[in-house]
Design a protein around this motif. Structure first.
Motif, PDB file in Angstrom:
ATOM      1  N   GLU A 144       0.708  -1.130  -0.007  1.00 20.83           N
ATOM      2  CA  GLU A 144      -0.140  -0.067  -0.096  1.00 20.83           C
ATOM      3  C   GLU A 144       0.745   1.093   0.057  1.00 20.83           C
ATOM      4  N   ASN A 145       1.806   1.304   0.733  1.00 24.58           N
ATOM      5  CA  ASN A 145       2.874   2.519   0.685  1.00 24.58           C
ATOM      6  C   ASN A 145       3.564   2.565  -0.581  1.00 24.58           C
ATOM      7  N   ILE A 146       4.009   1.688  -1.043  1.00 23.06           N
ATOM      8  CA  ILE A 146       4.517   1.753  -2.426  1.00 23.06           C
ATOM      9  C   ILE A 146       3.690   2.277  -3.559  1.00 23.06           C
ATOM     10  N   LEU A 147       2.449   1.862  -3.444  1.00 29.09           N
ATOM     11  CA  LEU A 147       1.215   2.349  -4.444  1.00 29.09           C
ATOM     12  C   LEU A 147       1.022   3.863  -4.144  1.00 29.09           C
ATOM     13  N   MET A 148       1.159   4.259  -2.872  1.00 30.00           N
ATOM     14  CA  MET A 148       0.650   5.662  -2.275  1.00 30.00           C
ATOM     15  C   MET A 148       1.895   6.530  -2.834  1.00 30.00           C
ATOM     16  N   ALA A 149       3.066   5.952  -2.517  1.00 29.43           N
ATOM     17  CA  ALA A 149       4.241   6.734  -2.984  1.00 29.43           C
ATOM     18  C   ALA A 149       4.353   7.110  -4.228  1.00 29.43           C
ATOM     19  N   TYR A 150       3.773   6.133  -5.210  1.00 30.81           N
ATOM     20  CA  TYR A 150       3.783   6.311  -6.899  1.00 30.81           C
ATOM     21  C   TYR A 150       2.889   7.287  -6.973  1.00 30.81           C
ATOM     22  N   ARG A 151       1.962   7.379  -6.572  1.00 30.86           N
ATOM     23  CA  ARG A 151       0.606   8.216  -6.496  1.00 30.86           C
ATOM     24  C   ARG A 151       1.187   9.626  -6.371  1.00 30.86           C
ATOM     25  N   MET A 152       1.950   9.748  -5.208  1.00 31.03           N
ATOM     26  CA  MET A 152       2.402  11.118  -5.028  1.00 31.03           C
ATOM     27  C   MET A 152       3.440  11.649  -6.089  1.00 31.03           C
ATOM     28  N   VAL A 153       4.268  10.679  -6.335  1.00 31.66           N
ATOM     29  CA  VAL A 153       5.296  11.091  -7.443  1.00 31.66           C
ATOM     30  C   VAL A 153       4.844  11.501  -8.774  1.00 31.66           C
ATOM     31  N   PHE A 154       3.502  11.018  -9.151  1.00 34.17           N
ATOM     32  CA  PHE A 154       2.728  11.280 -10.507  1.00 34.17           C
ATOM     33  C   PHE A 154       2.203  12.547 -10.176  1.00 34.17           C
ATOM     34  N   ARG A 155       1.610  12.920  -8.877  1.00 38.13           N
ATOM     35  CA  ARG A 155       0.795  13.962  -8.721  1.00 38.13           C
ATOM     36  C   ARG A 155       1.736  15.294  -8.658  1.00 38.13           C
ATOM     37  N   LYS A 156       2.889  15.177  -7.962  1.00 39.58           N
ATOM     38  CA  LYS A 156       3.763  16.275  -7.916  1.00 39.58           C
ATOM     39  C   LYS A 156       4.643  16.565  -8.829  1.00 39.58           C
ATOM     40  N   LEU A 157       5.402  15.409  -9.485  1.00 40.70           N
ATOM     41  CA  LEU A 157       6.058  15.533 -10.568  1.00 40.70           C
ATOM     42  C   LEU A 157       5.836  15.376 -12.065  1.00 40.70           C
ATOM     43  N   TYR A 158       4.608  14.692 -12.208  1.00 44.59           N
ATOM     44  CA  TYR A 158       4.145  14.716 -13.559  1.00 44.59           C
ATOM     45  C   TYR A 158       2.854  15.400 -13.767  1.00 44.59           C
ATOM     46  N   GLN A 159       2.322  15.875 -12.714  1.00 46.16           N
ATOM     47  CA  GLN A 159       0.986  16.280 -13.006  1.00 46.16           C
ATOM     48  C   GLN A 159      -0.260  15.360 -13.635  1.00 46.16           C
ATOM     49  N   LYS A 160       0.061  14.417 -13.085  1.00 43.28           N
ATOM     50  CA  LYS A 160      -0.943  13.180 -13.350  1.00 43.28           C
ATOM     51  C   LYS A 160      -1.671  12.466 -12.039  1.00 43.28           C
TER      52      LYS A 160
END
Length: 275
Positions: A144-160
């Motif tokens: 779950e933490n891995i998935l949330m970390a990826y979501r944050m990466v996409f949200r903050k750095l790719y605006q996706k």
């Protein structure tokens, strides 16, 4: 002079039983929260301006407070400030024996503040080491933490935005009745920063389903966009927002009744009594 009072002991997984495998580089930090209250001050909102001014001065008095925390002893040195941060996030009316909440380092089990019900559920030993219950294995939490970390990466750095399944409910023991209750859980990531350790790769579009936003190929994503490229700084918190005990128990009763129709009805019967 600020009194030095020891903070609640920090909860971490038993390192012998649960070596970390997620690859998430994460640090507790006040810096995102500090920026938030500085912004509130700059808007001219006078409602809590005295409190925010006091807190910013405390943060600025010790440069270590605005860096990733590697020695949690600093929280003892600034216990009052830490308590003020906590009280600004969790309601004063919350009964720690009833409400379920925790605050800690992003995307890993390193919990610095928590309710009595949270501690009872994970039952830490005297060193703060946690053994995970069968219905909540450590491997599940790491995923779950891995998935949330990826979501944050996409949200903050790719605006996706990507779609990530989250644990929506949590079971905990109500000490006043001795019965289990269920709450819908909210995870707040408002005070988390993502920083690059290396160059940012192109958006891995072939690993994300364009229609649903779901990660379609996790292994390929971890090759093209390993989490070692990033580090996370700040804190996040979980809290119960709605009691859903009745809904959960109805579901459990339905499942127990079905199980009682099997060749081995006894487990279903026990689950029915419990529900």
């Amino acid at each position: 002079m600020e009194a030095k009072t020891s903070i609640t002991k920090i909860l971490i997984p038993d390192p012998v039983l649960y070596p970390p495998e997620s690859g998430v580089e994460s640090y507790f930090s006040f810096e995102p929260y500090y920026r938030h209250i500085r912004k509130r001050l700059s808007t001219g909102d006078e409602t809590l301006s005295g409190l925010y001014q006091f807190m910013t001065e405390r943060f600025e008095s010790d440069p270590r407070l605005l860096q990733p925390v590697t020695d949690f002893g600093i929280l003892d040195s600034h216990a009052l400030l830490f308590q003020m941060v906590i009280s600004s996030i969790f309601p004063l009316s919350a009964d720690q024996d009833v409400q379920y909440f925790s605050l800690g380092t992003p995307y890993k089990f390193e919990v610095l503040f928590y309710s009595s019900s949270f501690a009872h559920y994970f039952n830490p030993d005297d060193s703060g080491y946690v053994k995970f219950p069968p219905e909540r294995p450590f491997s599940q939490l790491e995923q779950e933490n891995i998935l949330m970390a990826y979501r944050m990466v996409f949200r903050k750095l790719y605006q996706k935005e990507i779609s990530v399944p989250e644990r929506k409910t949590n079971r905990w023991l109500d000490k006043s009745t001795g019965l289990y209750r269920y709450s819908r859980i909210h995870i707040d990531e408002s005070f988390v920063d993502v920083k690059l350790n290396d160059a940012l790769p192109e958006f891995p579009s072939d690993c994300i389903d364009a229609t649903t936003g779901v990660i379609s190929d996790m292994k390929e994503l971890q090759k093209k966009l390993p989490l070692s490229l990033f580090r996370f700084e700040g804190f996040f918190f979980r809290r119960s927002i709605v009691d859903v005990t009745t809904e959960e128990c109805i579901t459990l009763i339905k499942n127990a009744l079905i199980e009682m129709q099997s060749a081995n009805p006894e487990p279903g019967y026990q689950k029915l009594i419990s529900s």
